[in-house]
Each structure stands twice: as C-alpha cells, then as structure tokens.
Design a protein around this motif. Structure first.
Motif, PDB file in Angstrom:
ATOM      1  N   VAL A  11      15.184  17.714  -6.972  1.00  0.00           N
ATOM      2  CA  VAL A  11      13.954  17.235  -6.327  1.00  0.00           C
ATOM      3  C   VAL A  11      13.669  18.032  -5.051  1.00  0.00           C
ATOM      4  O   VAL A  11      12.537  18.483  -4.818  1.00  0.00           O
ATOM      5  CB  VAL A  11      14.043  15.716  -6.048  1.00  0.00           C
ATOM      6  CG1 VAL A  11      12.843  15.227  -5.260  1.00  0.00           C
ATOM      7  CG2 VAL A  11      14.170  14.952  -7.364  1.00  0.00           C
ATOM      8  N   GLU A  30      21.462  21.735   2.751  1.00  0.00           N
ATOM      9  CA  GLU A  30      22.279  21.103   1.701  1.00  0.00           C
ATOM     10  C   GLU A  30      23.725  21.056   2.182  1.00  0.00           C
ATOM     11  O   GLU A  30      24.277  22.068   2.598  1.00  0.00           O
ATOM     12  CB  GLU A  30      22.142  21.918   0.411  1.00  0.00           C
ATOM     13  CG  GLU A  30      23.197  21.652  -0.652  1.00  0.00           C
ATOM     14  CD  GLU A  30      23.247  20.211  -1.148  1.00  0.00           C
ATOM     15  OE1 GLU A  30      22.200  19.672  -1.550  1.00  0.00           O
ATOM     16  OE2 GLU A  30      24.348  19.600  -1.116  1.00  0.00           O
ATOM     17  N   LYS A  31      24.327  19.877   2.055  1.00  0.00           N
ATOM     18  CA  LYS A  31      25.690  19.734   2.601  1.00  0.00           C
ATOM     19  C   LYS A  31      26.745  20.465   1.764  1.00  0.00           C
ATOM     20  O   LYS A  31      27.759  20.904   2.299  1.00  0.00           O
ATOM     21  CB  LYS A  31      26.058  18.265   2.787  1.00  0.00           C
ATOM     22  CG  LYS A  31      26.291  17.483   1.521  1.00  0.00           C
ATOM     23  CD  LYS A  31      26.762  16.072   1.845  1.00  0.00           C
ATOM     24  CE  LYS A  31      26.912  15.254   0.587  1.00  0.00           C
ATOM     25  NZ  LYS A  31      27.254  13.873   0.835  1.00  0.00           N
ATOM     26  N   ARG A  40      24.938  15.663 -14.845  1.00  0.00           N
ATOM     27  CA  ARG A  40      24.440  14.282 -14.911  1.00  0.00           C
ATOM     28  C   ARG A  40      23.354  14.161 -15.981  1.00  0.00           C
ATOM     29  O   ARG A  40      23.611  13.787 -17.091  1.00  0.00           O
ATOM     30  CB  ARG A  40      23.904  13.878 -13.550  1.00  0.00           C
ATOM     31  CG  ARG A  40      25.014  13.713 -12.544  1.00  0.00           C
ATOM     32  CD  ARG A  40      24.563  12.879 -11.389  1.00  0.00           C
ATOM     33  NE  ARG A  40      24.192  13.674 -10.248  1.00  0.00           N
ATOM     34  CZ  ARG A  40      23.539  13.210  -9.198  1.00  0.00           C
ATOM     35  NH1 ARG A  40      23.152  11.960  -9.154  1.00  0.00           N
ATOM     36  NH2 ARG A  40      23.256  13.982  -8.186  1.00  0.00           N
ATOM     37  N   GLY A  43      18.288  15.925 -19.550  1.00  0.00           N
ATOM     38  CA  GLY A  43      16.936  16.324 -19.910  1.00  0.00           C
ATOM     39  C   GLY A  43      15.893  15.799 -18.950  1.00  0.00           C
ATOM     40  O   GLY A  43      16.190  14.999 -18.060  1.00  0.00           O
ATOM     41  N   GLN A 106      21.424  19.167 -16.339  1.00  0.00           N
ATOM     42  CA  GLN A 106      20.964  19.246 -14.941  1.00  0.00           C
ATOM     43  C   GLN A 106      21.405  20.532 -14.221  1.00  0.00           C
ATOM     44  O   GLN A 106      20.587  21.125 -13.510  1.00  0.00           O
ATOM     45  CB  GLN A 106      21.431  17.997 -14.183  1.00  0.00           C
ATOM     46  CG  GLN A 106      20.768  17.844 -12.836  1.00  0.00           C
ATOM     47  CD  GLN A 106      20.881  16.438 -12.278  1.00  0.00           C
ATOM     48  OE1 GLN A 106      20.898  15.454 -13.022  1.00  0.00           O
ATOM     49  NE2 GLN A 106      20.949  16.319 -10.974  1.00  0.00           N
ATOM     50  N   LEU A 130      23.062  17.092   7.048  1.00  0.00           N
ATOM     51  CA  LEU A 130      22.261  16.375   8.051  1.00  0.00           C
ATOM     52  C   LEU A 130      23.093  15.209   8.589  1.00  0.00           C
ATOM     53  O   LEU A 130      23.553  14.364   7.820  1.00  0.00           O
ATOM     54  CB  LEU A 130      20.978  15.828   7.432  1.00  0.00           C
ATOM     55  CG  LEU A 130      20.192  14.970   8.424  1.00  0.00           C
ATOM     56  CD1 LEU A 130      19.151  15.803   9.147  1.00  0.00           C
ATOM     57  CD2 LEU A 130      19.567  13.769   7.789  1.00  0.00           C
ATOM     58  N   ASP A 269      15.920  10.303  -5.945  1.00  0.00           N
ATOM     59  CA  ASP A 269      16.884   9.194  -5.868  1.00  0.00           C
ATOM     60  C   ASP A 269      16.995   8.614  -4.461  1.00  0.00           C
ATOM     61  O   ASP A 269      17.412   7.468  -4.301  1.00  0.00           O
ATOM     62  CB  ASP A 269      18.275   9.671  -6.304  1.00  0.00           C
ATOM     63  CG  ASP A 269      18.438   9.718  -7.818  1.00  0.00           C
ATOM     64  OD1 ASP A 269      17.418   9.623  -8.524  1.00  0.00           O
ATOM     65  OD2 ASP A 269      19.584   9.844  -8.290  1.00  0.00           O
ATOM     66  N   GLY A 279      17.189   7.909 -19.416  1.00  0.00           N
ATOM     67  CA  GLY A 279      17.049   9.243 -18.809  1.00  0.00           C
ATOM     68  C   GLY A 279      15.753   9.449 -18.061  1.00  0.00           C
ATOM     69  O   GLY A 279      15.015  10.404 -18.316  1.00  0.00           O
ATOM     70  N   LEU A 282      15.417  11.729 -13.180  1.00  0.00           N
ATOM     71  CA  LEU A 282      15.084  13.092 -12.787  1.00  0.00           C
ATOM     72  C   LEU A 282      13.590  13.349 -12.975  1.00  0.00           C
ATOM     73  O   LEU A 282      12.926  13.974 -12.137  1.00  0.00           O
ATOM     74  CB  LEU A 282      15.918  14.034 -13.668  1.00  0.00           C
ATOM     75  CG  LEU A 282      16.018  15.475 -13.306  1.00  0.00           C
ATOM     76  CD1 LEU A 282      16.268  15.664 -11.832  1.00  0.00           C
ATOM     77  CD2 LEU A 282      17.164  16.098 -14.105  1.00  0.00           C
TER      78      LEU A 282
HETATM   79  C1  LIG Z   1      25.353   9.880 -15.758  1.00  0.00           C
HETATM   80  C2  LIG Z   1      23.919  10.138 -15.373  1.00  0.00           C
HETATM   81  C3  LIG Z   1      23.047  10.536 -16.356  1.00  0.00           C
HETATM   82  C4  LIG Z   1      21.724  10.783 -16.031  1.00  0.00           C
HETATM   83  N1  LIG Z   1      20.858  11.162 -17.025  1.00  0.00           N
HETATM   84  C5  LIG Z   1      19.574  11.426 -16.725  1.00  0.00           C
HETATM   85  C6  LIG Z   1      18.669  11.945 -17.724  1.00  0.00           C
HETATM   86  O1  LIG Z   1      19.053  12.211 -18.872  1.00  0.00           O
HETATM   87  N2  LIG Z   1      17.376  12.179 -17.360  1.00  0.00           N
HETATM   88  C7  LIG Z   1      16.950  11.929 -16.086  1.00  0.00           C
HETATM   89  O2  LIG Z   1      15.752  12.126 -15.824  1.00  0.00           O
HETATM   90  N3  LIG Z   1      17.787  11.484 -15.116  1.00  0.00           N
HETATM   91  C8  LIG Z   1      19.084  11.234 -15.389  1.00  0.00           C
HETATM   92  N4  LIG Z   1      19.955  10.830 -14.402  1.00  0.00           N
HETATM   93  C9  LIG Z   1      19.452  10.703 -13.025  1.00  0.00           C
HETATM   94  C10 LIG Z   1      19.428  12.055 -12.308  1.00  0.00           C
HETATM   95  O3  LIG Z   1      20.676  12.708 -12.377  1.00  0.00           O
HETATM   96  C11 LIG Z   1      19.019  11.854 -10.852  1.00  0.00           C
HETATM   97  O4  LIG Z   1      17.839  11.085 -10.852  1.00  0.00           O
HETATM   98  C12 LIG Z   1      18.789  13.186 -10.124  1.00  0.00           C
HETATM   99  O5  LIG Z   1      19.984  13.875  -9.859  1.00  0.00           O
HETATM  100  C13 LIG Z   1      18.073  12.944  -8.786  1.00  0.00           C
HETATM  101  O6  LIG Z   1      17.838  14.175  -8.162  1.00  0.00           O
HETATM  102  P1  LIG Z   1      17.703  14.241  -6.584  1.00  0.00           P
HETATM  103  O7  LIG Z   1      17.406  15.684  -6.282  1.00  0.00           O
HETATM  104  O8  LIG Z   1      16.787  13.177  -6.118  1.00  0.00           O
HETATM  105  O9  LIG Z   1      19.147  13.846  -6.022  1.00  0.00           O
HETATM  106  P2  LIG Z   1      20.547  14.547  -6.221  1.00  0.00           P
HETATM  107  O10 LIG Z   1      20.601  15.280  -7.517  1.00  0.00           O
HETATM  108  O11 LIG Z   1      21.561  13.498  -5.971  1.00  0.00           O
HETATM  109  O12 LIG Z   1      20.596  15.642  -5.058  1.00  0.00           O
HETATM  110  C14 LIG Z   1      20.746  15.272  -3.708  1.00  0.00           C
HETATM  111  C15 LIG Z   1      21.328  16.440  -2.923  1.00  0.00           C
HETATM  112  O13 LIG Z   1      21.347  16.109  -1.533  1.00  0.00           O
HETATM  113  C16 LIG Z   1      22.573  16.541  -0.977  1.00  0.00           C
HETATM  114  N5  LIG Z   1      22.853  15.749   0.224  1.00  0.00           N
HETATM  115  C17 LIG Z   1      23.222  14.442   0.282  1.00  0.00           C
HETATM  116  N6  LIG Z   1      23.368  14.045   1.559  1.00  0.00           N
HETATM  117  C18 LIG Z   1      23.078  15.122   2.335  1.00  0.00           C
HETATM  118  C19 LIG Z   1      23.049  15.345   3.740  1.00  0.00           C
HETATM  119  N7  LIG Z   1      23.344  14.363   4.622  1.00  0.00           N
HETATM  120  N8  LIG Z   1      22.712  16.570   4.200  1.00  0.00           N
HETATM  121  C20 LIG Z   1      22.401  17.582   3.337  1.00  0.00           C
HETATM  122  N9  LIG Z   1      22.426  17.425   1.986  1.00  0.00           N
HETATM  123  C21 LIG Z   1      22.756  16.210   1.498  1.00  0.00           C
HETATM  124  C22 LIG Z   1      23.579  16.334  -2.101  1.00  0.00           C
HETATM  125  O14 LIG Z   1      24.735  17.128  -1.919  1.00  0.00           O
HETATM  126  C23 LIG Z   1      22.761  16.761  -3.320  1.00  0.00           C
HETATM  127  O15 LIG Z   1      22.886  18.136  -3.597  1.00  0.00           O
HETATM  128  C24 LIG Z   1      21.280  10.600 -14.681  1.00  0.00           C
HETATM  129  C25 LIG Z   1      22.181  10.198 -13.689  1.00  0.00           C
HETATM  130  C26 LIG Z   1      23.505   9.969 -14.022  1.00  0.00           C
HETATM  131  C27 LIG Z   1      24.454   9.545 -12.940  1.00  0.00           C
END
Ligand SMILES: Cc1cc2nc3c(=O)[nH]c(=O)nc-3n(C[C@H](O)[C@H](O)[C@H](O)COP(=O)(O)OP(=O)(O)OC[C@H]3O[C@@H](n4cnc5c(N)ncnc54)[C@H](O)[C@@H]3O)c2cc1C
Length: 453
Positions: A11, A30-31, A40, A43, A106, A130, A269, A279, A282
């Motif tokens: 995201v 990014e940490k 994770r 798709g 992913q 952060l 998230d 799913g 994402l």
């Molecule tokens: C088992 C499983 C299966 C899934 N299957 C699906 C699927 O099939 N389809 C689907 O659409 N979704 C699926 N999801 C959900 C999907 O993985 C998440 O919705 C997605 O990863 C969210 O992306 P994001 O970028 O919001 O957060 P994240 O991917 O969690 O990325 C957040 C980033 O922020 C970084 N971060 C955190 N805190 C800090 C800080 N203080 N300073 C700097 N950086 C920081 C982290 O290291 C990370 O890299 C699944 C989830 C799980 C657990």
C-alpha cells in the motif's frame, strides 16, 4: 507538496507512486532493511488488478497469474473462490467474468510495486523506523523530518495510528490462525473443519484455525505452539519438526473512525484489520492508495475529505463480510447447520453473483457530491475496448499510465465499446465521475470536473 509515507508494504509503495505521478514529493520510510518477503496474500481482486493495469503494470502481473492459479488449486483443492471456505464461487458465473482477480504472491507483487515506485524516482529509505510523530497546523514532524502530510501505511499494528491518536474500534478475535512450513510425524485426520477449528495441511505445510486459543503471541511460530494447536483443533498428538517460515493471524475486525486526523492519514491495514477470509485486504488497501494519492497531491481540503467519505464505508463492508465468514467457521453443530444452508444457497447462481460482487468490490458505487443519472457514475470503469476517431482500436489503459482526469468520448473517441456509454469523465483512480448514454448531452457539467480537479 511533501508527503512522508510510513511503510514500504504494497500500500505504501503504490501510494508513493500515485503521489509522485500526481506531482507531489513522496518519501517512504520502512523499518525493515529490505522487502519483507512474507508470503501472505496470494492475489489481488479485479479492482486492484485494473488499477495496476491502468498504470502499465498489466504484463508484469500477468506473468505470475498462471503459477498463482496452479498454487491455489494445489493448496485449496479448488480453482473456485470461497465464502467461509465454501468453495463454490465459480468465476464464470459472475456478472462480469472478464474482470478477474490476479493470483500473485505478495512478495512478487511488492517487487513489481517497488520497481514501479523506483522508476518514478520515489525516495525509499529502508532501515528507518518511525518512532516520533508531531503535527501542527502547517505540517508534520516525523523523526525530525518535516512534511506537509504524513500517511501511515504501516500495517495492522500501525505506530502512526497509535502516535496520532486515531480511534480504532471493532470486535475481538474468535480464533488464532497459524500456518507454518514444517514436517508433521503422526496421524492427522483428513483436512477440513473439525470439532474445535479447521486443520489444513499439504506438502511440507500445516495450518490451523484455532478457536480454542485467544492469547496474544509474538515472535515466530514454534514447533511446540503448533503441536499444541493441532491437539486443540484435531484432538491428536503429533510431532512437528523442521519449522520454517510461519505466519500467525487472528480475525479481529477493527477500523479507524476517520481515515484522516489533521495532517495525518491512514491507508491499508493501518486503517482496517480483519480476517484474510476471501483474500480482500490487499485489494482494499491498494484501492485506498489509488483513491488517496491524487487527492492528497491536489492540496484541497474538500477534495481530501472525500477520501474518508468514500473509503470508510467500503472498508466497513469488508469487515462486515469477514465477520460473517468467521461466524460460519466457528465450530459446533449450530454452525454446521448454518453452513449446510449457506452451501445450498450457493448453488443458486444469483447468490454466487451477490457474493462475487460483494467480495470483489465490483458492486461499489461511490456516492458523488453531485447528481448524475447514468448508472455507471460512481462505479469503477472496466478496461474499455475503445475505437478512436481514426478507426484504430485500443484499451482504456493505453490512456491512463500518467494519471490525471480523463475524458473519453467524441470527438477523439468514436466508441467506448459499450452500448450504454457514449462518453465519460474518469478520475485518476478509475471512478467514473460523469457518464453519458447515447442520446444524452455530451456536455460535461462544470461541477463534475471542478470537484475532482
Ligand atoms: C495469511 C494471510 C493471507 C492473506 N491473504 C490475502 C489475499 O489473498 N488477498 C488479499 O487481498 N489480502 C490478503 N491478506 C491481507 C494482506 O496481506 C494485507 O492486507 C496487506 O499486507 C496490507 O498491506 P499494507 O501495505 O497495508 O501493510 P503491510 O503489508 O503490513 O506493510 C506495512 C509495512 O510497514 C512497515 N512498518 C511498520 N511499522 C513501521 C514503522 N514504525 N516505521 C516504518 N515502517 C513500519 C512494515 O515493516 C511493513 O513493511 C492476507 C493476510 C494474511 C495474514
């Protein structure tokens, strides 16, 4: 306009690219020291697929789809989609079967997004966590860096959400799920729903949906923890060895009350957590990013406020359907009976279409702050087959790689490829801001343009 994006997950990377495309400066912190590589999601839904195709990433996505489909068939035993693990959602029965999800793991998706963001010269700083955040009327200060706005894309345990004081109400988990690469020695019952949860296993992999353990766990999943979970769920004692990469997640469902708190916003998230059933996470988060990028870069408060107005109800609807799925996965004879009935209902094609619309997001129609009668207004535009005035053909995505508001219709476009659509004004996130049917006036109302410019 300067924006700090916290988190280089999918995201954050897409948001930073969208900000850059719309003319803002984006710095991603990014940490982790590099991409996480955690497998994770397997798709993204049709809306996120189309959003990335609009930015010219279609070929990169398509390269992974065949393998993703084969992996899904191997792991789930079905090529169909599911609702609460009832695998009856046949893609060919859906209303718009051409608007398909992409099955891509992913980490591969994150690589595509990282390369894309870098190609737009987004500044991405790994190894930068952060820890401090302040805001005033003019901007934000994060770890001593000043910017006009900051967006937390830092995942379900968002630090930004906590430091900025967002409210995050919702429902507690019913279960803890675990999936690990491991060897299991001993006899397991057939995979599926059991008395205390769900057990899944395949070559070198075992997973549980454990309704008997709601303690908070941190750190990697251990062999002892997995054995204990298998005992609770399946009632058998086995030995788990060679534990490799593992995941633990719950089905708690929470959403911030407003995606903006002054000059701090949330996406993905960080703004909403729910079970991965169906799913959807994402897809939801990536669509937050494409909704927000151009609005934030636009620098107008009224425009920015439409981000929460549009995305909050969409997130709430996903939480709602994942809660329903959790209820249908609960152990016990009452749930068994309910599942039987839902499963029978899913033999009705209209029910499949309803569930497909709901979980893909294709049924979304954003409420726009003005009235246009055409039924496509507020919906996401499919990748239309266009005929240009000179008789050549192309796709809508040929015109969208640089972002911006796009008008399609006479005189440049002779046909949109749809009988119900003579012309349209399409926002950078693919939402149809105005549409005209054949015979309607082709004059774009001033409000439709000025609201989104
Ligand atoms: C088992 C499983 C299966 C899934 N299957 C699906 C699927 O099939 N389809 C689907 O659409 N979704 C699926 N999801 C959900 C999907 O993985 C998440 O919705 C997605 O990863 C969210 O992306 P994001 O970028 O919001 O957060 P994240 O991917 O969690 O990325 C957040 C980033 O922020 C970084 N971060 C955190 N805190 C800090 C800080 N203080 N300073 C700097 N950086 C920081 C982290 O290291 C990370 O890299 C699944 C989830 C799980 C657990």
């Amino acid at each position: 306009m300067n924006v700090i994006v916290v988190g280089a997950g999918p995201v954050g990377l897409l948001l930073a690219a969208e900000l850059k495309l719309a003319g803002a400066d984006a710095l991603v912190i990014e940490k982790l020291d590099g991409p996480s590589g955690e497998p994770r999601a397997r798709g993204i839904g049709p809306l996120a697929t189309e959003a990335l195709v609009r930015r010219g990433l279609g070929a990169d996505l398509a390269e992974h789809d065949a393998k993703g489909r084969a992996d899904k068939l191997r792991d789930h035993g079905s090529a169909k989609g599911h609702f609460a693990s009832i695998f009856k959602i046949d893609p060919d029965v859906l209303e718009e079967p051409d608007r398909r999800a992409t099955l891509i793991w992913q980490p591969e998706l994150e690589k595509i997004l990282l390369d894309y963001a870098r190609s737009l010269d987004v500044d991405i700083r790994y190894g930068t966590e952060l820890t401090q955040l302040h805001q005033d009327a003019d901007g934000v200060i994060a770890n001593g860096l000043r910017a006009d706005y900051l967006v937390g894309c830092d995942g379900g345990r968002s630090t930004v959400r906590k430091l900025a004081g967002f409210e995050f109400p919702g429902t507690a988990p019913l279960m803890t799920a675990r999936r690990v690469a491991a060897q299991v020695t001993g006899e397991l019952p057939p995979p599926g729903r059991l008395d205390n949860g769900t057990l899944l296993y395949g070559e070198g992999m075992v997973a549980t949906f454990d309704f008997g353990d709601l303690d908070r766990h941190d750190g990697p999943v251990t062999a002892a923890e997995m054995q204990a979970s298998i005992r609770r769920v399946a009632g058998v004692d086995v030995t788990v060895t060679n534990v490799g990469a593992g995941l633990r997640f719950t089905d708690h469902a929470r959403q911030v009350t407003n995606y903006r708190h002054g000059r701090v916003l949330l996406a993905g998230d960080a703004a909403h957590v729910h079970s991965p059933n169906g799913g959807q996470g994402l897809n939801l988060g990536l669509m937050d990013a494409v909704n927000l990028g151009w609005k934030l870069a636009g620098g107008r408060t009224e425009l920015l406020d439409t981000y929460n107005a549009e995305r909050h109800p969409v997130g709430a609807a996903v939480l709602h359907n994942t809660r329903a799925q959790s209820a249908l996965l609960r152990p016990g004879p009452h749930t068994d009976a309910l599942r039987d009935i839902v499963s029978d209902l899913m033999d009705i094609p209209e029910v499949i279409r309803y569930l497909g619309r709901m979980m893909s997001g294709l049924g979304i129609r954003h409420e726009l702050p003005y009235q246009v009668d055409h039924p496509l207004t507020g919906t996401y535009c499919p990748n239309l087959h266009l005929t240009h005035a000179d008789g050549t053909h192309g796709r809508l995505s040929d015109l969208t790689s640089t972002g911006g508001l796009l008008h399609i219709g006479p005189p440049e476009i002779a046909s949109t490829g749809r009988e119900d659509l003579a012309a349209a004004l399409i926002r950078p996130d693919g939402v149809i801001a105005w549409a005209a049917a054949p015979g309607d006036s082709l004059e774009i109302p001033t409000v439709a343009r000025s609201t989104w410019e």
